[in-house]
Design a protein around this motif. Structure first.
Motif, PDB file in Angstrom:
ATOM      1  N   ASP A 518       0.805  -1.222   0.000  1.00 46.59           N
ATOM      2  CA  ASP A 518       0.000   0.000   0.000  1.00 46.59           C
ATOM      3  C   ASP A 518       0.833   1.265   0.000  1.00 46.59           C
ATOM      4  OD1 ASP A 518      -2.222  -1.514  -0.011  1.00 46.59           O
ATOM      5  OD2 ASP A 518      -2.569  -1.421   2.148  1.00 46.59           O
ATOM      6  N   ARG A 520       3.871   3.531  -1.323  1.00 46.09           N
ATOM      7  CA  ARG A 520       4.747   3.730  -2.486  1.00 46.09           C
ATOM      8  C   ARG A 520       5.629   4.933  -2.232  1.00 46.09           C
ATOM      9  NH1 ARG A 520       0.782   1.844  -6.280  1.00 46.09           N
ATOM     10  NH2 ARG A 520       0.291  -0.215  -5.468  1.00 46.09           N
ATOM     11  N   VAL A 522       7.490   8.166  -3.700  1.00 44.07           N
ATOM     12  CA  VAL A 522       7.284   9.085  -4.814  1.00 44.07           C
ATOM     13  C   VAL A 522       8.550   9.893  -5.008  1.00 44.07           C
ATOM     14  CG1 VAL A 522       5.964  11.053  -5.654  1.00 44.07           C
ATOM     15  CG2 VAL A 522       4.828   9.230  -4.385  1.00 44.07           C
ATOM     16  N   GLU A 527       6.552   9.574   0.641  1.00 47.73           N
ATOM     17  CA  GLU A 527       5.811   8.335   0.514  1.00 47.73           C
ATOM     18  C   GLU A 527       4.326   8.657   0.440  1.00 47.73           C
ATOM     19  OE1 GLU A 527       8.078   4.714   2.739  1.00 47.73           O
ATOM     20  OE2 GLU A 527       7.245   6.276   4.005  1.00 47.73           O
ATOM     21  N   VAL A 528       3.615   7.829  -0.285  1.00 45.61           N
ATOM     22  CA  VAL A 528       2.163   7.971  -0.286  1.00 45.61           C
ATOM     23  C   VAL A 528       1.576   6.617   0.086  1.00 45.61           C
ATOM     24  CG1 VAL A 528       2.040   9.817  -1.982  1.00 45.61           C
ATOM     25  CG2 VAL A 528       2.005   7.432  -2.742  1.00 45.61           C
ATOM     26  N   VAL A 529       0.374   6.664   0.613  1.00 43.66           N
ATOM     27  CA  VAL A 529      -0.286   5.423   0.963  1.00 43.66           C
ATOM     28  C   VAL A 529      -1.564   5.320   0.139  1.00 43.66           C
ATOM     29  CG1 VAL A 529      -1.444   6.480   2.949  1.00 43.66           C
ATOM     30  CG2 VAL A 529      -1.166   4.006   2.852  1.00 43.66           C
ATOM     31  N   HIS A 530      -1.822   4.127  -0.279  1.00 41.25           N
ATOM     32  CA  HIS A 530      -2.960   3.879  -1.144  1.00 41.25           C
ATOM     33  C   HIS A 530      -4.127   3.395  -0.290  1.00 41.25           C
ATOM     34  CE1 HIS A 530      -5.034   1.393  -4.395  1.00 41.25           C
ATOM     35  NE2 HIS A 530      -5.177   2.667  -4.705  1.00 41.25           N
ATOM     36  N   ASP A 534      -7.488   6.160  -3.200  1.00 43.42           N
ATOM     37  CA  ASP A 534      -6.888   7.481  -2.999  1.00 43.42           C
ATOM     38  C   ASP A 534      -5.424   7.325  -2.636  1.00 43.42           C
ATOM     39  OD1 ASP A 534      -8.733   9.340  -3.556  1.00 43.42           O
ATOM     40  OD2 ASP A 534      -9.404   9.654  -1.484  1.00 43.42           O
ATOM     41  N   TYR A 535      -4.620   8.239  -3.159  1.00 43.41           N
ATOM     42  CA  TYR A 535      -3.239   8.267  -2.690  1.00 43.41           C
ATOM     43  C   TYR A 535      -3.084   9.434  -1.726  1.00 43.41           C
ATOM     44  CZ  TYR A 535      -1.842   4.723  -5.999  1.00 43.41           C
ATOM     45  OH  TYR A 535      -1.706   3.528  -6.659  1.00 43.41           O
TER      46      TYR A 535
END
Lengths: 626, 157
Positions: A518, A520, A522, A527-530, A534-535
């Protein structure tokens, strides 16, 4: 002695302020073409009560002007003069001026004599047409200018409002009565004990009763019920007492301490074992419930309906719409919504700004409105409601809405970073930049560009947010979200490294444990979470808070938070529990810390910092944008 | 800085490393142990954090770190002098040890000569000699309000 008198002054000032507010409210609501007898009576009584009090305390100007007002109101009441819109306007101005005078009395400053005489004359002339045919002699006026005027006058003028003047004491006592009361004006003229006796009706004071003063004291005591009966009928809270805010705050602080102590006990109680453990636990549970009830009850003392702020707006709207030649209807909704007194007071200025803005910039001129196919009279809506732990106050109008092009052009001119593709919400936020005004010309109503930034700051100081929604041609609305109270919040305690922090529940949407896929990276840094399509940006709290500590990505817990428009995921080490915490200021002995809105004391007596989620989210947002 | 005007003022002396300092005792609210300090986000190292002093949040400064004197170790003997400063501000300071309360006649207090010291001379009120010892008198009010301590809001944010 001076302390005692000051105490009475304070009561008088508060009462007089209430009476003035009553007068204003009544005058505004009155159908000037056909006022009801009740309304006229109430306005008259309010003026009369102010006059009475002002006379007792020797505020001659205040009593002088209210007397003239009262005389005129009496004529209207008895049908000898007519109520008109123009007179209502005059009376409203007089109310304003009386407020000024009252402030002067409070600050012991001298009002401008010429202005005062001018005011006085205006109202004397107002009544002059009727004076000729009615009975009250003009000389009565003159006699009232002295400090004893109040007492002299009612003896000649039949007066039902103040029972105790209407039935004058025996002639021999009159002299003494006047003397007894007169000492409130020239203070040094009388022995201190006499004053105590004179005001003995507030509290029976031990001491030698001076015969000369007992009589008025009696008279006043007898009058108290009469005065009570003469109060305006619509006051719903029959039994109430005035208590200073400090005392209430002291109570709140003490209860706050009690809550902390209770939490400490509860924590200790968990470690008790053996036969008493269960009984102890039951008692502790009871204690917790009682403490919470007590806390809620005490907090509610500070709560006031928002009508305290809203009530001033009919006047503001009326004055302003007259001045600008626009027809504006004010609709007030949810005025019964209660919020903390501290918030109420600080809401006045921002709301006034917003309402003035709506009328000046939002509502178009009648011609334009007609051309646009809208009703000629514009509408401004003031709405308050409670949504969860928030109070939402909304100022909306059905005017032209915000002008995107003009704001962008102005922003460019002011050197703000803009581009054509910006989202509307971001464009609207620009009007909160200092010195920003798109008003074509500066009027004394608005357009100086000071204001919106102050509004935003005021709201932020209250722990609130302001949002704007606007549709071109249909209107704009300014939505203020405020915490319910300044003193307590519901929070989630979280562990980050070795430390414990409190995150206000109002920001939290949900908590979750992300799967390995979940998250990623960037561009190699953020970092982003899915989450469900939604990110969201991931903000590791230990990074933001400058804490060292090992953190295992597999066990991390994310709190999804929403601050205004932005959502984000805060990464914490552990969720500890949910508490109601008493907010303590960090700034009273230290200074403001970015990302921290305050501190609280936990059950174990330790301090925990309360995180300013909006600040943290905003900071990470700007850091990423940069 | 001027020497105190009155003939004798009571001071509380404390040690920082090998040096002995003293503050006007009227500024001292209480002395307590070092315990349960919550660190503050992004604060300089000498600001240890805040404590709960009977419901009030009080920042704690470690003078040993600030002035690089003595060893900043924390155990049951570590003391915090709680100061009550102008405007009702309460600040705790960690020192190596509290020595004594002493009466210092104005005659025993010498002005501070221009010198290099760990504490800038503008925060010193004087030097006092008691027997063989030299005691450095701190103008704690000015020191704690100074920007370098970072305890108060800077005028320009």
């Amino acid at each position: 002695m001076s302390i005692d008198l000051a105490q009475f002054f304070q009561t008088f000032f508060e009462e007089a302020t209430d009476h003035l507010a009553d007068m204003e409210r009544l005058l505004l609501h009155m159908d000037t073409a056909a006022p009801t007898a009740d309304e006229l009576d109430s306005v008259f009584r309010a003026a009369h009560s102010i006059k009475g009090g002002a006379g007792i305390f020797g505020f001659t100007r205040l009593s002088g002007l209210t007397h003239v007002l009262e005389s005129h109101l009496d004529l209207i009441r008895s049908g000898k003069a007519r109520m008109t819109e123009a007179i209502a306007d005059e009376l409203l101005q007089a109310v304003d001026y009386l407020r000024l005078l009252l402030q002067c009395c409070r600050d012991s400053c001298e009002p401008d004599e010429a202005e005062y005489q001018g005011m006085l004359q205006r109202f004397e002339q107002l009544g002059s047409g009727a004076w000729a045919t009615s009975t009250p002699p003009a000389t009565a006026l003159e006699s009232e200018d002295g400090s004893f005027g109040l007492f002299a006058a009612p003896l000649t003028e039949a007066d039902e409002g103040f029972g105790f003047f209407a039935s004058p004491p025996a002639p021999a006592q009159v002299e003494e009565a006047i003397e007894g009361f007169g000492l409130f004006a020239p203070l040094d003229a009388a022995p201190p004990t006499a004053v105590d006796e004179g005001f003995g009706f507030f509290e029976p004071m031990p001491g030698k009763p001076l015969t000369a003063v007992v009589a008025p004291a009696e008279a006043v005591r007898a009058a108290a019920p009469a005065r009570e009966a003469g109060k305006p009928a619509p006051a719903p809270d029959a039994a109430s007492i005035r208590v200073s805010v400090e005392r209430v705050d002291q109570l709140i602080n003490l209860v706050g301490e009690l809550v902390i102590t209770q939490a400490m006990l509860a924590e200790t109680g968990q470690h008790v074992e053996g036969p008493v453990a269960e009984r102890l636990q039951n008692s502790l549970n009871l204690l917790e419930r009682n403490t919470r009830d007590l806390q809620e009850a005490v907090m509610s003392i500070r709560m006031l309906p928002i009508s305290f702020v809203f009530n001033r707006f009919p006047r503001v709207v009326r004055d302003l719409s007259h001045k600008l030649g626009k027809g504006v209807e004010l609709v007030i909704q949810g005025e019964g919504t209660e919020l903390d007194r501290g918030l109420i007071e600080k809401l006045v200025d921002p709301l006034t700004h917003l309402v003035r803005n709506s009328i000046d910039h939002g509502i178009e001129s009648p011609e334009k409105r007609r051309a646009a196919g809208k009703p000629e009279r514009g509408t401004v809506v003031l709405r308050a409601s409670q949504q969860g732990g928030n109070i939402v106050v909304e100022v909306s109008d059905d005017g032209a809405g915000l002008n995107r092009e003009r704001i962008l052009a102005k922003a460019l001119e002011n050197g703000l970073p803009v581009n054509e593709a910006m989202a509307d919400a971001d464009v609207w936020q620009m009007i909160f930049a200092p010195g920003f005004s798109t008003a074509a010309e500066v009027t004394d109503v608005s357009g100086r560009g000071v204001g919106m930034d102050v509004v935003k700051r005021n709201i932020a100081d209250l722990g609130g947010r302001i949002e704007i929604s606007s549709v071109a041609g249909q209107g704009a609305s300014f939505i203020i979200r405020l915490p319910l109270t300044l003193a307590i919040l519901d929070g989630m305690s979280v562990a980050v490294g070795q430390e414990v922090f409190i995150i206000p529940l109002t920001y939290i949407l949900e908590s979750l444990q992300p799967g390995p896929g979940d998250i990623r990276r960037v561009a190699g840094k953020g970092e982003v979470v899915h989450v469900r399509g939604d990110y969201l940006p991931l903000i590791p709290l230990f990074d933001v808070l400058g804490l060292r500590g090992v953190h295992d990505p597999a066990t991390r817990i994310l709190l999804l938070v929403q601050a205004g428009e932005h959502k984000a995921a805060l990464q914490v080490d552990d969720l500890l529990g949910q508490h109601q915490v008493v907010i303590k200021s960090l700034e009273s002995n230290y200074r403001r810390v970015p990302g921290v809105s305050g501190a609280t004391v936990m059950g174990d007596g330790r301090v925990a910092l309360i995180l300013d989620v909006a600040d943290i989210v905003h900071a990470s947002h700007t850091a990423q944008a940069a | 800085m001027n020497a105190p005007v009155s003939s004798a003022v009571e001071y509380l002396s404390f040690s920082l490393g090998a040096e002995e300092y003293a503050v006007d005792i009227l500024k001292v609210q209480e002395i307590r142990g070092y315990d349960a300090v919550t660190s503050i986000v992004n604060a300089p190292p000498f600001i240890k954090g805040v404590i709960n002093l009977r419901g009030t949040i009080v920042p704690v400064v470690d003078m040993r770190i600030k002035f690089e004197l003595g060893e900043p170790s924390y155990n049951e003997f570590t003391v915090v002098i709680v100061l009550n400063l102008a405007g009702g501000r309460v600040v705790g300071m960690v020192v190596d040890g509290v020595s004594e309360v002493m009466n210092l006649p104005a005659a025993d207090i010498r002005p501070v000569p221009p010198m290099a010291s760990v504490v800038a001379t503008e925060y010193l009120t004087g030097l006092a000699s008691v027997g063989e010892r030299m005691i450095i008198l701190l103008d704690i009010e000015t020191l704690m309000a100074s920007p370098e301590m970072g305890l108060v809001e800077a005028v320009v944010a």
